[in-house]
Design a protein around this motif. Sequence first.
Motif, PDB file in Angstrom:
ATOM      1  N   PHE A   1       0.807  -1.213   0.000  1.00 17.05           N
ATOM      2  CA  PHE A   1       0.000   0.000   0.000  1.00 17.05           C
ATOM      3  C   PHE A   1       0.844   1.270   0.000  1.00 17.05           C
ATOM      4  CE2 PHE A   1      -2.993  -3.218   1.342  1.00 17.05           C
ATOM      5  CZ  PHE A   1      -4.023  -2.958   0.462  1.00 17.05           C
ATOM      6  N   THR A   2       2.155   1.131   0.086  1.00 11.73           N
ATOM      7  CA  THR A   2       2.985   2.318  -0.101  1.00 11.73           C
ATOM      8  C   THR A   2       2.808   2.813  -1.541  1.00 11.73           C
ATOM      9  OG1 THR A   2       4.838   0.891  -0.647  1.00 11.73           O
ATOM     10  CG2 THR A   2       4.726   1.696   1.617  1.00 11.73           C
ATOM     11  N   LEU A   3       2.522   1.883  -2.450  1.00 11.41           N
ATOM     12  CA  LEU A   3       2.271   2.255  -3.850  1.00 11.41           C
ATOM     13  C   LEU A   3       1.043   3.131  -4.005  1.00 11.41           C
ATOM     14  CD1 LEU A   3       2.798  -1.102  -5.774  1.00 11.41           C
ATOM     15  CD2 LEU A   3       4.214   0.944  -5.920  1.00 11.41           C
ATOM     16  N   THR A   4       0.156   3.025  -3.060  1.00 14.58           N
ATOM     17  CA  THR A   4      -1.103   3.753  -3.168  1.00 14.58           C
ATOM     18  C   THR A   4      -1.105   4.975  -2.261  1.00 14.58           C
ATOM     19  OG1 THR A   4      -2.159   2.543  -1.366  1.00 14.58           O
ATOM     20  CG2 THR A   4      -2.312   1.577  -3.571  1.00 14.58           C
ATOM     21  N   GLY A   5       0.060   5.347  -1.763  1.00 12.68           N
ATOM     22  CA  GLY A   5       0.140   6.480  -0.852  1.00 12.68           C
ATOM     23  C   GLY A   5      -0.572   6.182   0.457  1.00 12.68           C
ATOM     24  N   GLY A   6      -0.558   4.928   0.848  1.00 14.18           N
ATOM     25  CA  GLY A   6      -1.141   4.542   2.129  1.00 14.18           C
ATOM     26  C   GLY A   6      -2.636   4.252   2.064  1.00 14.18           C
ATOM     27  N   ARG A   7      -3.249   4.492   0.932  1.00 13.80           N
ATOM     28  CA  ARG A   7      -4.681   4.197   0.838  1.00 13.80           C
ATOM     29  C   ARG A   7      -4.891   2.687   0.829  1.00 13.80           C
ATOM     30  NH1 ARG A   7      -5.844   6.910  -4.606  1.00 13.80           N
ATOM     31  NH2 ARG A   7      -3.695   6.248  -4.854  1.00 13.80           N
TER      32      ARG A   7
ATOM     33  N   GLY B   1      -2.159  15.847 -25.909  1.00 15.78           N
ATOM     34  CA  GLY B   1      -1.113  16.409 -25.062  1.00 15.78           C
ATOM     35  C   GLY B   1      -0.539  15.392 -24.096  1.00 15.78           C
ATOM     36  N   GLY B   2      -1.057  14.142 -24.129  1.00 20.42           N
ATOM     37  CA  GLY B   2      -0.458  13.078 -23.327  1.00 20.42           C
ATOM     38  C   GLY B   2      -1.030  12.938 -21.929  1.00 20.42           C
ATOM     39  N   GLY B   3      -1.718  13.939 -21.423  1.00 21.66           N
ATOM     40  CA  GLY B   3      -2.319  13.836 -20.097  1.00 21.66           C
ATOM     41  C   GLY B   3      -1.338  14.059 -18.974  1.00 21.66           C
ATOM     42  N   ALA B   4      -1.845  13.984 -17.769  1.00 24.48           N
ATOM     43  CA  ALA B   4      -1.016  14.240 -16.589  1.00 24.48           C
ATOM     44  C   ALA B   4       0.070  13.175 -16.454  1.00 24.48           C
ATOM     45  CB  ALA B   4      -1.894  14.260 -15.342  1.00 24.48           C
ATOM     46  N   ARG B   5       1.150  13.528 -15.816  1.00 26.40           N
ATOM     47  CA  ARG B   5       2.222  12.579 -15.559  1.00 26.40           C
ATOM     48  C   ARG B   5       1.713  11.487 -14.623  1.00 26.40           C
ATOM     49  NH1 ARG B   5       7.424  13.481 -16.510  1.00 26.40           N
ATOM     50  NH2 ARG B   5       7.147  15.722 -16.660  1.00 26.40           N
ATOM     51  N   LEU B   6       2.092  10.259 -14.915  1.00 26.65           N
ATOM     52  CA  LEU B   6       1.605   9.135 -14.118  1.00 26.65           C
ATOM     53  C   LEU B   6       2.745   8.521 -13.314  1.00 26.65           C
ATOM     54  CD1 LEU B   6      -0.548   7.421 -16.874  1.00 26.65           C
ATOM     55  CD2 LEU B   6      -1.417   8.654 -14.883  1.00 26.65           C
ATOM     56  N   GLN B   7       2.381   7.809 -12.267  1.00 30.18           N
ATOM     57  CA  GLN B   7       3.390   7.033 -11.530  1.00 30.18           C
ATOM     58  C   GLN B   7       3.762   5.803 -12.349  1.00 30.18           C
ATOM     59  OE1 GLN B   7       2.050   5.989  -7.628  1.00 30.18           O
ATOM     60  NE2 GLN B   7       1.236   8.043  -7.267  1.00 30.18           N
ATOM     61  N   PRO B   8       4.966   5.269 -12.104  1.00 30.01           N
ATOM     62  CA  PRO B   8       5.399   4.100 -12.882  1.00 30.01           C
ATOM     63  C   PRO B   8       4.409   2.936 -12.833  1.00 30.01           C
ATOM     64  CG  PRO B   8       7.191   4.926 -11.497  1.00 30.01           C
ATOM     65  CD  PRO B   8       5.986   5.745 -11.169  1.00 30.01           C
ATOM     66  N   GLU B   9       3.798   2.692 -11.676  1.00 29.11           N
ATOM     67  CA  GLU B   9       2.859   1.568 -11.589  1.00 29.11           C
ATOM     68  C   GLU B   9       1.634   1.816 -12.463  1.00 29.11           C
ATOM     69  OE1 GLU B   9       3.283  -1.352 -10.350  1.00 29.11           O
ATOM     70  OE2 GLU B   9       5.242  -0.847  -9.505  1.00 29.11           O
ATOM     71  N   HIS B  10       1.205   3.050 -12.530  1.00 28.75           N
ATOM     72  CA  HIS B  10       0.071   3.382 -13.390  1.00 28.75           C
ATOM     73  C   HIS B  10       0.419   3.116 -14.857  1.00 28.75           C
ATOM     74  CE1 HIS B  10      -1.252   6.160  -9.953  1.00 28.75           C
ATOM     75  NE2 HIS B  10      -2.195   5.258 -10.081  1.00 28.75           N
TER      76      HIS B  10
ATOM     77  N   LEU C   1       0.779  -7.931  -7.780  1.00 27.11           N
ATOM     78  CA  LEU C   1       0.296  -7.065  -6.704  1.00 27.11           C
ATOM     79  C   LEU C   1      -1.063  -7.573  -6.237  1.00 27.11           C
ATOM     80  CD1 LEU C   1       1.008  -3.477  -8.105  1.00 27.11           C
ATOM     81  CD2 LEU C   1       2.093  -4.551  -6.107  1.00 27.11           C
ATOM     82  N   PRO C   2      -1.408  -7.308  -4.978  1.00 30.53           N
ATOM     83  CA  PRO C   2      -2.730  -7.715  -4.507  1.00 30.53           C
ATOM     84  C   PRO C   2      -3.836  -7.010  -5.277  1.00 30.53           C
ATOM     85  CG  PRO C   2      -1.339  -7.036  -2.662  1.00 30.53           C
ATOM     86  CD  PRO C   2      -0.601  -6.680  -3.918  1.00 30.53           C
ATOM     87  N   VAL C   3      -4.959  -7.691  -5.443  1.00 35.96           N
ATOM     88  CA  VAL C   3      -6.115  -7.117  -6.123  1.00 35.96           C
ATOM     89  C   VAL C   3      -6.533  -5.807  -5.456  1.00 35.96           C
ATOM     90  CG1 VAL C   3      -8.583  -7.471  -6.577  1.00 35.96           C
ATOM     91  CG2 VAL C   3      -6.953  -9.332  -6.970  1.00 35.96           C
ATOM     92  N   SER C   4      -6.451  -5.775  -4.140  1.00 35.73           N
ATOM     93  CA  SER C   4      -6.883  -4.570  -3.427  1.00 35.73           C
ATOM     94  C   SER C   4      -6.023  -3.362  -3.814  1.00 35.73           C
ATOM     95  CB  SER C   4      -6.840  -4.799  -1.922  1.00 35.73           C
ATOM     96  OG  SER C   4      -5.659  -5.472  -1.559  1.00 35.73           O
ATOM     97  N   VAL C   5      -4.740  -3.587  -3.992  1.00 36.09           N
ATOM     98  CA  VAL C   5      -3.840  -2.493  -4.391  1.00 36.09           C
ATOM     99  C   VAL C   5      -4.120  -2.085  -5.845  1.00 36.09           C
ATOM    100  CG1 VAL C   5      -1.424  -1.905  -4.879  1.00 36.09           C
ATOM    101  CG2 VAL C   5      -2.021  -3.103  -2.767  1.00 36.09           C
ATOM    102  N   VAL C   6      -4.260  -3.081  -6.691  1.00 34.85           N
ATOM    103  CA  VAL C   6      -4.521  -2.805  -8.103  1.00 34.85           C
ATOM    104  C   VAL C   6      -5.824  -2.015  -8.266  1.00 34.85           C
ATOM    105  CG1 VAL C   6      -4.984  -3.879 -10.343  1.00 34.85           C
ATOM    106  CG2 VAL C   6      -3.183  -4.793  -8.873  1.00 34.85           C
ATOM    107  N   SER C   7      -6.833  -2.360  -7.465  1.00 40.95           N
ATOM    108  CA  SER C   7      -8.116  -1.654  -7.561  1.00 40.95           C
ATOM    109  C   SER C   7      -7.956  -0.170  -7.254  1.00 40.95           C
ATOM    110  CB  SER C   7      -9.134  -2.254  -6.591  1.00 40.95           C
ATOM    111  OG  SER C   7      -9.361  -3.596  -6.910  1.00 40.95           O
ATOM    112  N   ILE C   8      -7.116   0.131  -6.284  1.00 44.18           N
ATOM    113  CA  ILE C   8      -6.906   1.544  -5.927  1.00 44.18           C
ATOM    114  C   ILE C   8      -6.197   2.271  -7.068  1.00 44.18           C
ATOM    115  CG2 ILE C   8      -5.683   3.087  -4.335  1.00 44.18           C
ATOM    116  CD1 ILE C   8      -6.195   0.855  -2.172  1.00 44.18           C
ATOM    117  N   LEU C   9      -5.194   1.630  -7.635  1.00 46.90           N
ATOM    118  CA  LEU C   9      -4.468   2.253  -8.752  1.00 46.90           C
ATOM    119  C   LEU C   9      -5.402   2.434  -9.954  1.00 46.90           C
ATOM    120  CD1 LEU C   9      -1.123   0.238  -8.424  1.00 46.90           C
ATOM    121  CD2 LEU C   9      -1.529   2.607  -7.730  1.00 46.90           C
TER     122      LEU C   9
END
Lengths: 135, 200
Positions: free
Chosen positions: A31-37, A59-68, A90-98
Amino acid sequence: MPPRGAVPSARRTAASEVSGGDTAGRLVRPFTLTGGRTQPERGDFTLITMVTAAPPPPGGGARLQPEHTRILRLCREPVVVAELATRLDLPVSVVSILLCDLLAAERIVVQPPRAVSRTLDLELLQKVRQGLDRL
Amino acid sequence: MTGSDATLQKVSAPDTVKILIAGGFGVGKTTMVGSVSEIVPLRTEEPLTTAGLGIDDLNGIEEKKATTVALDFGRITVSQDLVLYLFGTPGQQRFWFMWNDLAVGALGAVVLVDVRRPESSFAAIDFFERRKIPFVIGVNGFYGEHPYEPEEIRESLALPEDAQVLLCDARERGSCRDVLIALIDQLIATTARGSHPSPP
Ligand SMILES: Nc1nc2c(ncn2[C@@H]2O[C@H](COP(=O)(O)OP(=O)(O)OP(=O)(O)O)[C@@H](O)[C@H]2O)c(=O)[nH]1
Ligand SMILES: [Mg+2]
């Protein structure tokens, strides 16, 4: 073979212990990947929800995190959440947040599973039946 | 679960449905998923803490230490526009709180039973009975042996007369396919009855 009723405690408690059944209790490192969420903000993502990358915004959109970015690469073709989680390791719960982040940024399109009710649709079932026959 | 958001538009992805493969610890759930899946069963690991577990289930789990529950699943592409997923439910009782999530939207379930220790699948049977989720019983004959008749097993499991009990071998694709077909046929029969109610 002992009858089912013969083990009352085992068969009576187990199902009732199945509590709220959501993501209560899940936590830590990934969950560090999700900023603690630890909870997605919306419930759009079931295990078999199909996810497909959307065409990139002008224009490519906003900059994304590597996992995104990794997720976007993996869902160029439609893929379900459970398979994404496996490929990302990654756990499904983490992937769902991303995925929530990506949905909010309109970078993915989501297709919920076929609605299933007690009055199922015959055509759907017959299709499944034919698919199994071919196995 | 399905929002009505503008971002939730229909895309040209196949439809998805799922069936659960349930039963007690070590009855052959993962084996069955692997036998019929077109891919090697995939696995996801969910982190857990004791917070999500019943108070009685804390035995054997070290306090505060994160543990994971594995969920394995397979896939059968039914047609270009329909994919069936099979989820092996976590067998250990302490992970049962996950079953509710898994059961949502499932077509139905196969409850595997090991006749040498049928009691390990009692709780699974109760789970689906209570939620009125359609299921069939697959009796996994370890080493291909089936010492009991389906009728004896049905009685012993206190199942209604119309409950389907099928002898199977979780390692055999054809055998697992037949169990799945029995489940689908049951769903078809129920659905057909529902939409064409018999005259009084
Ligand atoms: N001989 C024999 N062995 C089997 C059969 N089915 C499963 N096994 C073996 O029994 C063990 C348990 O099978 P699994 O498929 O992992 O059982 P499971 O229900 O997924 O177990 P958990 O997920 O741990 O609850 C494995 O070593 C399998 O190879 C069978 O029909 N015959
Ligand atoms: Mg297993």
